[in-house]
Design a protein around this motif. Structure first.
Motif, PDB file in Angstrom:
ATOM      1  N   LEU A 243       0.873  -1.110  -0.098  1.00 27.17           N
ATOM      2  CA  LEU A 243       0.153   0.192  -0.006  1.00 27.17           C
ATOM      3  C   LEU A 243       0.801   1.222   0.011  1.00 27.17           C
ATOM      4  O   LEU A 243       0.680   2.068  -0.847  1.00 27.17           O
ATOM      5  N   PHE A 244       1.979   1.142   0.801  1.00 26.01           N
ATOM      6  CA  PHE A 244       2.764   2.306   0.804  1.00 26.01           C
ATOM      7  C   PHE A 244       3.334   2.705  -0.510  1.00 26.01           C
ATOM      8  O   PHE A 244       3.526   3.853  -0.984  1.00 26.01           O
TER       9      PHE A 244
ATOM     10  N   VAL B 273       0.736   4.153  -2.793  1.00 24.18           N
ATOM     11  CA  VAL B 273       0.299   5.556  -2.392  1.00 24.18           C
ATOM     12  C   VAL B 273       1.496   6.536  -2.780  1.00 24.18           C
ATOM     13  O   VAL B 273       1.141   7.514  -3.330  1.00 24.18           O
ATOM     14  N   LEU B 274       2.655   5.924  -2.448  1.00 21.13           N
ATOM     15  CA  LEU B 274       3.757   6.924  -2.579  1.00 21.13           C
ATOM     16  C   LEU B 274       3.993   7.023  -4.138  1.00 21.13           C
ATOM     17  O   LEU B 274       4.155   8.295  -4.564  1.00 21.13           O
TER      18      LEU B 274
ATOM     19  N   ALA C 251       1.805   6.878  -6.506  1.00 22.73           N
ATOM     20  CA  ALA C 251       0.541   7.569  -6.887  1.00 22.73           C
ATOM     21  C   ALA C 251       0.796   9.127  -6.507  1.00 22.73           C
ATOM     22  O   ALA C 251       0.561  10.118  -7.691  1.00 22.73           O
TER      23      ALA C 251
ATOM     24  N   PHE D   9      -2.842  14.516  -1.489  1.00 22.48           N
ATOM     25  CA  PHE D   9      -2.177  14.107  -2.596  1.00 22.48           C
ATOM     26  C   PHE D   9      -1.806  15.695  -3.172  1.00 22.48           C
ATOM     27  O   PHE D   9      -0.679  15.864  -4.017  1.00 22.48           O
TER      28      PHE D   9
ATOM     29  N   VAL E 264       1.384  16.541  -1.110  1.00 21.03           N
ATOM     30  CA  VAL E 264       2.550  15.857  -1.553  1.00 21.03           C
ATOM     31  C   VAL E 264       3.045  16.234  -2.743  1.00 21.03           C
ATOM     32  O   VAL E 264       4.149  16.459  -3.373  1.00 21.03           O
TER      33      VAL E 264
ATOM     34  N   LEU F 103       7.149  12.616   4.409  1.00 24.12           N
ATOM     35  CA  LEU F 103       7.060  11.075   4.070  1.00 24.12           C
ATOM     36  C   LEU F 103       7.023  10.373   5.221  1.00 24.12           C
ATOM     37  O   LEU F 103       6.444   9.116   5.361  1.00 24.12           O
TER      38      LEU F 103
ATOM     39  N   LEU G  77       3.294  10.002   5.885  1.00 20.79           N
ATOM     40  CA  LEU G  77       2.672   8.829   4.964  1.00 20.79           C
ATOM     41  C   LEU G  77       3.033   7.542   5.588  1.00 20.79           C
ATOM     42  O   LEU G  77       2.204   6.706   5.543  1.00 20.79           O
TER      43      LEU G  77
ATOM     44  N   VAL H  79       0.073   4.699   6.872  1.00 22.50           N
ATOM     45  CA  VAL H  79       0.019   3.470   6.555  1.00 22.50           C
ATOM     46  C   VAL H  79       0.176   2.447   7.593  1.00 22.50           C
ATOM     47  O   VAL H  79      -0.945   1.467   7.694  1.00 22.50           O
ATOM     48  N   TRP H  80       1.211   2.521   8.379  1.00 20.30           N
ATOM     49  CA  TRP H  80       1.250   1.518   9.423  1.00 20.30           C
ATOM     50  C   TRP H  80       0.608   1.908  10.791  1.00 20.30           C
ATOM     51  O   TRP H  80       0.423   0.987  11.461  1.00 20.30           O
TER      52      TRP H  80
END
Lengths: 153, 158
Positions: free
Chosen positions: A17-18, A21-22, A24, B16, B19, B146, B149, B153-154
């Motif tokens: 997933l990371f 998404v990164l 994208a 989005f 970033v 970063l 992000l 996610v985690w």
């Protein structure tokens, strides 16, 4: 309870997933830079510099980011839907993701070629065409971002 | 689709934008590395304005919609470690990013003024668009984003 369970994702999906998404996010940023460079009027600036910037950003940042996004997506798909029986349909948002990714890739490659020629041959109109084409791809990808979050049925 | 689904979508779109703007600024910094040309720097003022707008929209949107989600969405809470860490990193990224933006923005406006008056080069630009304080602020700001992000996610501690 089902809402709680829906928010829990197996930990071994996280890296895929990371990457997805990164990739994208970097892709969207690269394309925004290129669209801005190709379509924003400049008064005291140099259009040749901007066309070269747009082409290099698409080539060296946008293209690797697209590959990263797509590899992450396929990896995630194999984990989440790899065991899906043939008679069960995928969710609609997965379809939105695939359509925008595939059509977007086609538009991206056309725009990349146009931007390359516009940069090498100093063709302003072709540069603007590349900007419009990649802007259309960007709109599609933003729709995909919306679908990934809202997950419409 | 529930209200939370829409809020999550807006949170994602904001992320989005944020970033994306960082990518635009990074690409510009790489492209203008150690340049003395006023005209080259001036060329990027239009894109810079677009990216600045995206940073404002994206940073505010991620915070507002993110806090909303952490309150309204189960099983998360506003005081979860990963949420608090993300807010702290958001503040660090925003503060340093603003400092970097001010320095690059001033250099850009000066370059435009010089370019329109016919001056082609300015050695001070090479300093700003090299390994300056603005560059290091931008770099740390990007690393902080970063890290956010990674937290999203985690979700450590969720």
């Amino acid at each position: 309870m089902s809402h709680v369970l829906a928010n829990i994702r197996p930990d071994d999906w996280n890296f895929a997933l990371f990457l997805h998404v990164l990739g994208a996010m970097l892709l969207v940023g690269s394309v925004v830079a290129a669209v801005g460079a190709l379509l924003t009027p400049t008064i005291a600036g140099d259009p040749v510099t901007l066309r070269r910037f747009a082409f290099r950003t698409l080539l060296f940042a946008g293209l690797p980011s697209y590959i990263l996004m797509r590899v992450g997506a396929e990896w995630l798909y194999s984990k989440e839907f790899g065991d899906l029986p043939d008679d069960v349909d995928e969710p609609a948002w997965v379809g939105v993701g695939y359509i925008t990714a595939d059509l977007g890739a086609l538009l991206f490659l056309i725009a990349l070629i146009c931007a390359g020629i516009a940069s090498a041959k100093s063709k302003n109109t072709l540069g603007r065409v590349a900007g419009v084409i990649v802007a259309i791809a960007l709109i599609g990808w933003l729709v995909a971002v919306w679908a990934m979050g809202a997950k419409p049925d | 689709m529930s209200l939370n689904d829409w809020i999550l979508s807006l949170h994602l779109l904001s992320a989005f934008a944020y970033v994306g703007a960082e990518v635009v600024f990074t690409a510009m910094i790489v492209s203008l590395w150690r340049t003395e040309s006023t005209r080259r720097v001036s060329s990027f003022m239009g894109i810079s304005r677009i990216a600045t707008g995206l940073v404002l929209l994206g940073s505010l949107g991620t915070l507002v919609f993110g806090i909303w989600l952490s309150i309204s969405k189960e099983p998360y809470d506003l005081w979860d470690f990963w949420v608090i860490a993300a807010i702290v990193l958001w503040a660090v990224a925003g503060g340093l990013g603003q400092q970097a933006g001010n320095a690059y923005g001033s250099a850009g406006m000066e370059a435009t003024r010089l370019a329109t008056s016919g001056t082609e080069t300015n050695p001070a630009l090479a300093e700003t668009f090299g390994a300056s304080r603005a560059f290091w602020f931008h770099l740390v700001s990007t690393v902080a984003i970063l890290a956010i992000l990674v937290l999203m996610v985690w979700k450590p501690g969720a």
